[in-house]
Design a protein around this motif. Structure first.
Motif, PDB file in Angstrom:
ATOM      1  N   ASP B 230      10.558  -2.282   4.124  1.00  0.00           N
ATOM      2  CA  ASP B 230      11.807  -1.577   4.443  1.00  0.00           C
ATOM      3  C   ASP B 230      12.771  -2.535   5.147  1.00  0.00           C
ATOM      4  OD1 ASP B 230      10.679  -1.890   6.913  1.00  0.00           O
ATOM      5  OD2 ASP B 230      10.811   0.225   7.510  1.00  0.00           O
ATOM      6  N   PHE B 231      12.387  -3.833   5.197  1.00  0.00           N
ATOM      7  CA  PHE B 231      13.203  -4.921   5.766  1.00  0.00           C
ATOM      8  C   PHE B 231      13.388  -4.822   7.277  1.00  0.00           C
ATOM      9  CE2 PHE B 231      14.812  -4.141   1.405  1.00  0.00           C
ATOM     10  CZ  PHE B 231      14.333  -5.295   0.812  1.00  0.00           C
ATOM     11  N   SER B 232      12.677  -3.900   7.920  1.00  0.00           N
ATOM     12  CA  SER B 232      12.860  -3.730   9.359  1.00  0.00           C
ATOM     13  C   SER B 232      12.035  -4.765  10.126  1.00  0.00           C
ATOM     14  CB  SER B 232      12.430  -2.319   9.769  1.00  0.00           C
ATOM     15  OG  SER B 232      11.037  -2.171   9.525  1.00  0.00           O
ATOM     16  N   PHE B 233      12.217  -4.783  11.447  1.00  0.00           N
ATOM     17  CA  PHE B 233      11.473  -5.680  12.330  1.00  0.00           C
ATOM     18  C   PHE B 233      10.604  -4.798  13.228  1.00  0.00           C
ATOM     19  CE2 PHE B 233      15.530  -7.366  11.152  1.00  0.00           C
ATOM     20  CZ  PHE B 233      15.177  -8.579  10.574  1.00  0.00           C
ATOM     21  N   ARG B 234       9.321  -5.128  13.260  1.00  0.00           N
ATOM     22  CA  ARG B 234       8.409  -4.269  14.013  1.00  0.00           C
ATOM     23  C   ARG B 234       7.326  -5.096  14.691  1.00  0.00           C
ATOM     24  NH1 ARG B 234       8.658   1.271  11.742  1.00  0.00           N
ATOM     25  NH2 ARG B 234      10.061   1.256   9.956  1.00  0.00           N
ATOM     26  N   ASN B 235       6.833  -4.530  15.776  1.00  0.00           N
ATOM     27  CA  ASN B 235       5.684  -5.109  16.460  1.00  0.00           C
ATOM     28  C   ASN B 235       4.454  -4.380  15.940  1.00  0.00           C
ATOM     29  OD1 ASN B 235       3.573  -5.600  18.179  1.00  0.00           O
ATOM     30  ND2 ASN B 235       4.799  -5.456  20.060  1.00  0.00           N
ATOM     31  N   ASN B 236       3.639  -5.097  15.166  1.00  0.00           N
ATOM     32  CA  ASN B 236       2.474  -4.465  14.535  1.00  0.00           C
ATOM     33  C   ASN B 236       1.197  -4.639  15.357  1.00  0.00           C
ATOM     34  OD1 ASN B 236       2.219  -7.175  14.088  1.00  0.00           O
ATOM     35  ND2 ASN B 236       1.550  -6.998  11.964  1.00  0.00           N
ATOM     36  N   GLY B 237       1.367  -4.853  16.666  1.00  0.00           N
ATOM     37  CA  GLY B 237       0.212  -4.837  17.561  1.00  0.00           C
ATOM     38  C   GLY B 237      -0.705  -6.034  17.456  1.00  0.00           C
ATOM     39  N   ILE B 238      -0.162  -7.206  17.170  1.00  0.00           N
ATOM     40  CA  ILE B 238      -1.040  -8.382  17.103  1.00  0.00           C
ATOM     41  C   ILE B 238      -1.147  -9.089  18.448  1.00  0.00           C
ATOM     42  CG2 ILE B 238      -0.914  -8.817  14.610  1.00  0.00           C
ATOM     43  CD1 ILE B 238       1.270 -10.850  15.126  1.00  0.00           C
ATOM     44  N   GLY B 258       8.813  -9.595  20.309  1.00  0.00           N
ATOM     45  CA  GLY B 258       7.533  -9.457  19.605  1.00  0.00           C
ATOM     46  C   GLY B 258       7.637  -8.740  18.273  1.00  0.00           C
ATOM     47  N   LYS B 259       8.862  -8.483  17.833  1.00  0.00           N
ATOM     48  CA  LYS B 259       9.044  -7.830  16.527  1.00  0.00           C
ATOM     49  C   LYS B 259       9.355  -8.876  15.463  1.00  0.00           C
ATOM     50  CE  LYS B 259      10.635  -3.396  18.342  1.00  0.00           C
ATOM     51  NZ  LYS B 259      11.731  -2.417  18.375  1.00  0.00           N
ATOM     52  N   PHE B 260       8.760  -8.687  14.294  1.00  0.00           N
ATOM     53  CA  PHE B 260       9.009  -9.577  13.160  1.00  0.00           C
ATOM     54  C   PHE B 260       9.243  -8.752  11.908  1.00  0.00           C
ATOM     55  CE2 PHE B 260       6.759 -12.054  16.271  1.00  0.00           C
ATOM     56  CZ  PHE B 260       7.408 -13.279  16.223  1.00  0.00           C
ATOM     57  N   ARG B 261       9.812  -9.410  10.907  1.00  0.00           N
ATOM     58  CA  ARG B 261      10.109  -8.736   9.642  1.00  0.00           C
ATOM     59  C   ARG B 261       8.856  -8.138   9.028  1.00  0.00           C
ATOM     60  NH1 ARG B 261      14.596  -8.355   6.980  1.00  0.00           N
ATOM     61  NH2 ARG B 261      15.047 -10.568   7.142  1.00  0.00           N
ATOM     62  N   VAL B 262       8.967  -6.924   8.543  1.00  0.00           N
ATOM     63  CA  VAL B 262       7.918  -6.342   7.713  1.00  0.00           C
ATOM     64  C   VAL B 262       7.937  -7.118   6.401  1.00  0.00           C
ATOM     65  CG1 VAL B 262       7.203  -4.284   6.431  1.00  0.00           C
ATOM     66  CG2 VAL B 262       8.171  -4.049   8.741  1.00  0.00           C
ATOM     67  N   PRO B 263       6.868  -7.882   6.087  1.00  0.00           N
ATOM     68  CA  PRO B 263       6.967  -8.712   4.890  1.00  0.00           C
ATOM     69  C   PRO B 263       6.793  -7.931   3.596  1.00  0.00           C
ATOM     70  CG  PRO B 263       4.850  -9.037   5.939  1.00  0.00           C
ATOM     71  CD  PRO B 263       5.614  -8.090   6.816  1.00  0.00           C
ATOM     72  N   ASN B 264       7.431  -8.434   2.580  1.00  0.00           N
ATOM     73  CA  ASN B 264       7.279  -7.971   1.205  1.00  0.00           C
ATOM     74  C   ASN B 264       5.869  -8.402   0.773  1.00  0.00           C
ATOM     75  OD1 ASN B 264       7.233  -8.503  -1.601  1.00  0.00           O
ATOM     76  ND2 ASN B 264       9.212  -9.564  -1.601  1.00  0.00           N
ATOM     77  N   LEU B 265       5.107  -7.499   0.179  1.00  0.00           N
ATOM     78  CA  LEU B 265       3.688  -7.780  -0.094  1.00  0.00           C
ATOM     79  C   LEU B 265       3.391  -8.314  -1.497  1.00  0.00           C
ATOM     80  CD1 LEU B 265       2.031  -4.672   1.641  1.00  0.00           C
ATOM     81  CD2 LEU B 265       2.484  -6.943   2.589  1.00  0.00           C
ATOM     82  N   ARG B 266       4.427  -8.535  -2.297  1.00  0.00           N
ATOM     83  CA  ARG B 266       4.127  -9.049  -3.639  1.00  0.00           C
ATOM     84  C   ARG B 266       3.433 -10.408  -3.537  1.00  0.00           C
ATOM     85  NH1 ARG B 266       7.365  -5.459  -4.942  1.00  0.00           N
ATOM     86  NH2 ARG B 266       7.196  -4.296  -6.897  1.00  0.00           N
ATOM     87  N   THR B 299       6.534  -3.144  23.261  1.00  0.00           N
ATOM     88  CA  THR B 299       7.364  -2.890  22.078  1.00  0.00           C
ATOM     89  C   THR B 299       6.548  -2.536  20.840  1.00  0.00           C
ATOM     90  OG1 THR B 299       7.381  -5.242  21.452  1.00  0.00           O
ATOM     91  CG2 THR B 299       9.170  -4.482  22.899  1.00  0.00           C
ATOM     92  N   VAL B 300       5.261  -2.237  21.014  1.00  0.00           N
ATOM     93  CA  VAL B 300       4.436  -1.933  19.833  1.00  0.00           C
ATOM     94  C   VAL B 300       5.056  -0.766  19.055  1.00  0.00           C
ATOM     95  CG1 VAL B 300       2.869  -0.261  20.933  1.00  0.00           C
ATOM     96  CG2 VAL B 300       2.023  -1.721  19.059  1.00  0.00           C
ATOM     97  N   ASP B 301       4.942  -0.823  17.739  1.00  0.00           N
ATOM     98  CA  ASP B 301       5.591   0.183  16.900  1.00  0.00           C
ATOM     99  C   ASP B 301       5.096   1.591  17.251  1.00  0.00           C
ATOM    100  OD1 ASP B 301       7.470   0.105  14.509  1.00  0.00           O
ATOM    101  OD2 ASP B 301       5.951   1.556  13.856  1.00  0.00           O
ATOM    102  N   PRO B 302       5.983   2.591  17.228  1.00  0.00           N
ATOM    103  CA  PRO B 302       5.580   3.966  17.577  1.00  0.00           C
ATOM    104  C   PRO B 302       4.326   4.434  16.838  1.00  0.00           C
ATOM    105  CG  PRO B 302       7.952   3.851  17.309  1.00  0.00           C
ATOM    106  CD  PRO B 302       7.425   2.482  16.994  1.00  0.00           C
ATOM    107  N   ILE B 303       4.158   4.046  15.571  1.00  0.00           N
ATOM    108  CA  ILE B 303       2.994   4.566  14.846  1.00  0.00           C
ATOM    109  C   ILE B 303       1.682   3.983  15.377  1.00  0.00           C
ATOM    110  CG2 ILE B 303       4.307   5.025  12.727  1.00  0.00           C
ATOM    111  CD1 ILE B 303       2.675   2.726  11.424  1.00  0.00           C
ATOM    112  N   PHE B 304       1.775   2.914  16.173  1.00  0.00           N
ATOM    113  CA  PHE B 304       0.556   2.311  16.724  1.00  0.00           C
ATOM    114  C   PHE B 304       0.386   2.579  18.222  1.00  0.00           C
ATOM    115  CE2 PHE B 304       1.157  -0.852  13.119  1.00  0.00           C
ATOM    116  CZ  PHE B 304       0.184  -0.250  12.329  1.00  0.00           C
TER     117      PHE B 304
END
Lengths: 254, 340
Positions: B230-238, B258-266, B299-304
């Motif tokens: 979704d091109f957003s920047f998020r902290n995925n708890g690493i 601590g937020k980085f681009r959500v990468p495209n997974l192709r 800043t961890v993402d709300p879903i985590f």
């Protein structure tokens, strides 16, 4: 027979001439002149000293001794206010003033329609649109070293030099920011006295002289002993840029 | 009389031809940007940089040419290799001029025309100025734009090609960057098995299907379909603390630290190692992280928040990886259009 031949020949030439005439609905050329912005760089509270690179200058308020090695700034989007209150807009109006190049102190605006103008407006800095529209040319070319690659945007004013008052021995102010609360881009409007408007005459050059004084970077900013480097957008950059931009004054016509 | 008629006809022809408008390009243009039917509208539409074969070829030549670096040793392709999904050769950090190591993992390049901004931190706002960052970065190509332009102008080959592509006699950085932007904007990956299933042309295996269901339940809130980001920047708890501020460095807002681009997974299977710092070497490690390895921070993402992860079962992990493998696009990886 011969006459007919000649007639045909002439007619054909005529067709050729008429058919190929360029579409030109306004054959009369509009009368225009050139407006030249003349920038004089000064120092000291009374604009009494010439501002030059590679020369120690004492700041009258902070008392810092500053030797500038680079001083560049963008002046863009020049407009002139017509008698009817509407604006004549200079197309592709982007200038980079570079203190190491005296020819960059004269900004020529050609093809200005003749008449009187009650005000001049220009922008210090580069408008947000050009900061978000990809690769640009001319004064906005990236090779001019006035561009941040890591956080896209133009450095609107770049002031660098050396100073013993700075703990690092140098100072570097890269003033940028084109959006939001950190926007440094500043529009200035200079209203001319009603009796003495800017008058553009056909084929003539009218000079509009301005005084630019970099000492005003420090009107509301501390000595280089406290702050010697700005490399991001933010309040420091905004304060420094704004006081400088707002200090530019119209001097005279010539 | 006959003679004069001929004259008239002759002159009519002259009139016809002499007034012919200067045609710009032939009407047949087989070379163009083609939006995959199942993709949304792209962000970059090549306005002012209309797609032509000459421009694309020039951009490709530049992309593969180390002339863009200080000592002519490092090209874009060195760290963005097609066979590796236009990422580096499975190393954490890339070597720049003189072997200096970079600070973030070289991102895989595909579908850049859809990106609203670029880099792990989103600091670059336009595809046409994207290449300025690696060219001028001291740890990467370490060159100045002015020098690159001078080197290009000293090359008859480039002068001819810029003239042909952009009709300019003197090469400027503006057009060099447009050419590179055109090549990168044309990098479209849309023919993975995932894409073929998405468009009804193929079917998943049972394991892949299970993985896709898990993906849709847990992952698409960030890895939005069909672009898988979704091109957003998020902290995925690493991390609990941040050595690299990421997005926060750009916005200067602590809430983005601590937020980085959500990468495209192709092509994710072949673009290891993973994360902005290449800390995970295998997809199993990545899936383990999202299953039970989430770390809490400001800043961890709300879903985590207040969870260690999705708690996948061993079978679910295998299914998820089976699904991720369907994102490999061999058509893209072997597309002769992008080869040197």
């Amino acid at each position: 027979m011969k006459n007919i031949k000649l007639f045909t020949f002439l007619a054909a030439i005529l067709i050729l001439l008429v058919a190929c005439k360029k579409e030109e609905n306004n054959p009369s050329v509009a009368e225009t002149g050139t407006v030249k912005l003349m920038l004089t760089h000064r120092w000291d509270a009374n604009n009494s000293t010439n501002f030059l690179l590679d020369l120690p200058l004492v700041h009258p308020v902070t008392n810092d001794t500053l030797t500038f090695t680079t001083f560049n700034y963008y002046l863009t989007n020049v407009r002139l206010k017509k008698a009817d209150g509407t604006w004549w807009v200079h197309p592709e109006s982007y200038f980079l003033v570079n203190l190491s190049d005296t020819t960059s102190f004269e900004l020529a605006i050609p093809n200005v329609p003749i008449g009187t103008y009650s005000a001049m407006e220009y922008t210090l800095g580069v408008d947000s649109l050009r900061n978000v529209s990809g690769a640009q040319g001319g004064a906005l070319a990236i090779s001019n070293n006035m561009f941040w690659s890591w956080s896209t945007g133009y450095i609107m004013t770049k002031a660098e030099g050396i100073s013993n008052n700075s703990s690092s021995g140098s100072f570097s102010f890269h003033l940028a920011g084109f959006e939001g609360p950190d926007n440094v881009v500043t529009k200035r409007t200079f209203d001319f006295i009603t009796q003495i408007p800017l008058t553009v005459k056909n084929g003539k050059i009218i000079e509009v002289h301005y005084l630019v004084n970099p000492m005003h970077l420090w009107d509301n900013s501390p000595s280089v002993s406290v702050l010697n480097n700005i490399a991001t957008t933010g309040n420091n950059a905004k304060v420094m840029a704004k006081t400088f931009y707002n200090s530019i004054i119209f001097d005279h016509f010539n | 009389m006959k003679y004069s008629s001929l004259l008239v006809i002759g002159f009519s022809f002259l009139v016809f031809f002499s007034c012919k408008k200067e045609s710009t390009t032939p009407t047949v243009t087989p070379f163009a940007f083609v939006k995959p039917a199942h993709f949304p509208a792209p962000n970059y539409t090549f306005v002012g940089n209309e797609v032509t074969q000459d421009r694309f070829d020039l951009g490709k030549q530049l992309f593969y040419d180390p002339i863009l670096s200080l000592n002519n040793t490092v090209s874009c392709a060195k760290c963005h290799d097609q066979a590796h999904g236009f990422s580096d050769h499975n190393i954490k950090f890339s070597n720049g001029v003189d072997g200096t190591l970079g600070e973030r993992n070289s991102p895989a390049l595909s579908n850049l025309a859809w990106y609203p901004n670029f880099m792990w931190d989103g600091g670059v706002n336009h595809i046409e100025v994207l290449s300025v960052a690696p060219i001028t970065n001291q740890l990467e190509m370490k060159e100045t734009i002015a020098n690159v332009v001078a080197k290009l102008n000293a090359s008859t080959n480039y002068k001819t090609k810029f003239k042909k592509a952009y009709n300019i006699d003197l090469i400027t950085d503006q057009y060099m960057l447009k050419a590179l932007g055109q090549f990168m904007g044309m990098l479209v990956s849309s023919d993975s098995k995932y894409d073929r299933v998405y468009t009804g042309k193929a079917t998943f295996t049972a394991s892949e299907e299970n993985g896709y269901t898990l993906f849709k339940t847990n992952c698409v809130s960030c890895h939005a379909e069909p672009l898988t980001t979704d091109f957003s920047f998020r902290n995925n708890g690493i991390d609990t603390q941040f050595t690299d501020l990421g997005r926060g460095q750009i916005t200067q807002n602590a809430s983005d630290n601590g937020k980085f681009r959500v990468p495209n997974l192709r092509n994710i299977t072949i673009t290891y190692p993973y994360m902005h710092d290449g800390r995970f070497f295998t997809l199993a490690q990545v899936v383990d992280h999202y299953s039970n390895g989430i770390k809490q921070s400001t800043t961890v993402d709300p879903i985590f928040q207040n969870t260690t992860g999705f708690n996948f079962s061993p079978t679910e992990k295998l299914d998820l990886i089976a699904f991720l493998k369907t994102l490999t696009d061999n058509t893209y990886l072997a597309n002769p259009l992008y080869q040197k």
